[in-house]
Design an enzyme around this catalytic site. Structure first.
Site, PDB file in Angstrom:
ATOM      1  N   GLU A   1       0.687  -1.081  -0.122  1.00 44.81           N
ATOM      2  CA  GLU A   1      -0.204   0.003   0.004  1.00 44.81           C
ATOM      3  C   GLU A   1       0.866   1.281  -0.032  1.00 44.81           C
ATOM      4  OE1 GLU A   1      -2.623   1.318  -0.591  1.00 44.81           O
ATOM      5  OE2 GLU A   1      -4.524   0.546   0.288  1.00 44.81           O
ATOM      6  N   ASP A   2       0.426   2.175  -0.534  1.00 42.21           N
ATOM      7  CA  ASP A   2       1.188   3.515  -0.293  1.00 42.21           C
ATOM      8  C   ASP A   2       0.934   4.162   0.846  1.00 42.21           C
ATOM      9  OD1 ASP A   2      -1.641   4.175  -0.630  1.00 42.21           O
ATOM     10  OD2 ASP A   2      -1.622   5.552  -2.355  1.00 42.21           O
TER      11      ASP A   2
ATOM     12  N   ASP B   1      -4.311   4.927   6.297  1.00 39.60           N
ATOM     13  CA  ASP B   1      -4.944   6.088   7.035  1.00 39.60           C
ATOM     14  C   ASP B   1      -6.025   5.686   8.070  1.00 39.60           C
ATOM     15  OD1 ASP B   1      -5.760   8.957   7.283  1.00 39.60           O
ATOM     16  OD2 ASP B   1      -7.251   8.791   5.816  1.00 39.60           O
TER      17      ASP B   1
ATOM     18  N   ARG C   1       1.356  12.891  -8.523  1.00 34.79           N
ATOM     19  CA  ARG C   1       1.668  11.417  -8.288  1.00 34.79           C
ATOM     20  C   ARG C   1       3.295  11.323  -8.941  1.00 34.79           C
ATOM     21  NH1 ARG C   1      -2.463   7.869  -7.269  1.00 34.79           N
ATOM     22  NH2 ARG C   1      -4.388   8.312  -8.453  1.00 34.79           N
TER      23      ARG C   1
ATOM     24  N   PHE D   1      -2.548  15.655   4.897  1.00 29.93           N
ATOM     25  CA  PHE D   1      -2.895  15.079   3.546  1.00 29.93           C
ATOM     26  C   PHE D   1      -1.608  14.933   2.713  1.00 29.93           C
ATOM     27  CE2 PHE D   1      -4.362  14.231  -0.451  1.00 29.93           C
ATOM     28  CZ  PHE D   1      -5.324  13.285  -0.342  1.00 29.93           C
TER      29      PHE D   1
HETATM   30  P1  IMP Z   1      -7.782   4.423   4.310  1.00 28.13           P
HETATM   31  O1  IMP Z   1      -9.036   3.677   3.896  1.00 28.13           O
HETATM   32  O2  IMP Z   1      -8.552   5.604   5.018  1.00 28.13           O
HETATM   33  O3  IMP Z   1      -6.807   3.991   5.165  1.00 28.13           O
HETATM   34  O4  IMP Z   1      -7.437   5.260   3.112  1.00 28.13           O
HETATM   35  C1  IMP Z   1      -6.530   4.526   2.236  1.00 28.13           C
HETATM   36  C2  IMP Z   1      -6.407   5.258   1.028  1.00 28.13           C
HETATM   37  O5  IMP Z   1      -6.799   6.614   0.866  1.00 28.13           O
HETATM   38  C3  IMP Z   1      -5.007   5.051   0.548  1.00 28.13           C
HETATM   39  O6  IMP Z   1      -4.674   3.804  -0.071  1.00 28.13           O
HETATM   40  C4  IMP Z   1      -4.896   6.314  -0.408  1.00 28.13           C
HETATM   41  O7  IMP Z   1      -5.276   6.226  -1.602  1.00 28.13           O
HETATM   42  C5  IMP Z   1      -5.989   7.297   0.334  1.00 28.13           C
HETATM   43  N1  IMP Z   1      -5.434   8.282   1.291  1.00 28.13           N
HETATM   44  C6  IMP Z   1      -5.251   8.195   2.464  1.00 28.13           C
HETATM   45  N2  IMP Z   1      -4.690   9.244   2.994  1.00 28.13           N
HETATM   46  C7  IMP Z   1      -4.062   9.919   1.779  1.00 28.13           C
HETATM   47  C8  IMP Z   1      -3.035  11.251   1.931  1.00 28.13           C
HETATM   48  O8  IMP Z   1      -2.690  11.890   2.831  1.00 28.13           O
HETATM   49  N3  IMP Z   1      -2.686  11.260   0.374  1.00 28.13           N
HETATM   50  C9  IMP Z   1      -3.235  10.752  -0.522  1.00 28.13           C
HETATM   51  N4  IMP Z   1      -3.955   9.665  -0.486  1.00 28.13           N
HETATM   52  C10 IMP Z   1      -4.341   9.345   0.732  1.00 28.13           C
HETATM   53 MG    MG Z   2      -4.395   3.687  -2.006  1.00 32.73          MG
END
Ligand code: IMP
Ligand code: MG
Length: 179
Positions: free
Chosen positions: A95-96, A99, A161, A148
């Site tokens: 994963e990148d 969050d 990106r 963010f």
């Molecule tokens: P989660 O489901 O809230 O953990 O979010 C996961 C996805 O939301 C990540 O794989 C990202 O694609 C996107 N995301 C969450 N935080 C960020 C951020 O700070 N920048 C860019 N994308 C984010």
């Molecule tokens: Mg992602």
């Protein structure tokens, strides 16, 4: 919007090299199947697989989270599925950023149901203060504060990106916002 550099390209490169070594040392013997989550992880995974001195098979899952631009809803749509079965494979989900953890929770359940021999998680970035569901993170590049971030594959509205480093975006938010 203003970009505030957070992690330099040099720091990312050093950490990714170290993570590749940790992964090679800690994953069970045999080939590793990396599952990169598109699109955000595409830059990270390209560097990461070159730092893993093992037999590596590369596959990808395209996902889209519904919801507001900078907030996930936990409802994940698979836009492109794996091209190979993962049953019996040692899988490393890449994963990148994690969050709230909602996206990862969904993807772990999806992959687990396909019967991998083992399933580990690697993420470049982690925002622990935002977690809503607990998820196991085996390899973490950097813990970051609740901001963010963009760059090194991560976007804001599909922009940034291609930045070679990670930057925080200072958004203009209404005073009532919780973020
Ligand atoms: P989660 O489901 O809230 O953990 O979010 C996961 C996805 O939301 C990540 O794989 C990202 O694609 C996107 N995301 C969450 N935080 C960020 C951020 O700070 N920048 C860019 N994308 C984010
Ligand atoms: Mg992602």
């Amino acid at each position: 919007m203003q970009l505030c550099p957070l992690i330099s390209a040099q720091d990312i490169a050093a950490r990714v090299t170290a993570m590749g070594g940790e992964i090679a040392a800690r994953l069970p013997d045999g080939a590793v199947t990396t599952v990169g989550i598109l699109r955000g992880a595409f830059v990270f995974i390209a560097d990461l697989v070159r730092a893993i001195p093992r037999d590596v098979r590369c596959d990808f899952l395209g996902v889209r989270s519904y919801g507001a631009a900078t907030e996930t809803s936990g409802v994940v749509q698979i836009t492109s599925d794996l091209s190979l079965p993962v049953a019996g494979q040692h899988v490393l989900l890449v994963e990148d950023i994690v969050d709230t953890g909602l996206t990862l929770r969904y993807l772990l359940d999806l992959l687990e149901a396909r019967g991998p021999a083992s399933l580990r998680v690697c993420t470049l970035l982690n925002k622990p203060s935002r977690r809503r569901v607990s998820v196991p993170l085996d390899f973490v590049g950097f813990d970051i504060p609740d901001r963010f971030v963009v760059g090194y594959g991560l976007d804001a509205g599909q922009k940034y990106r291609n930045l070679p480093y990670v930057a925080a975006i200072d958004e203009e938010l209404p005073p009532t916002s919780s973020r």
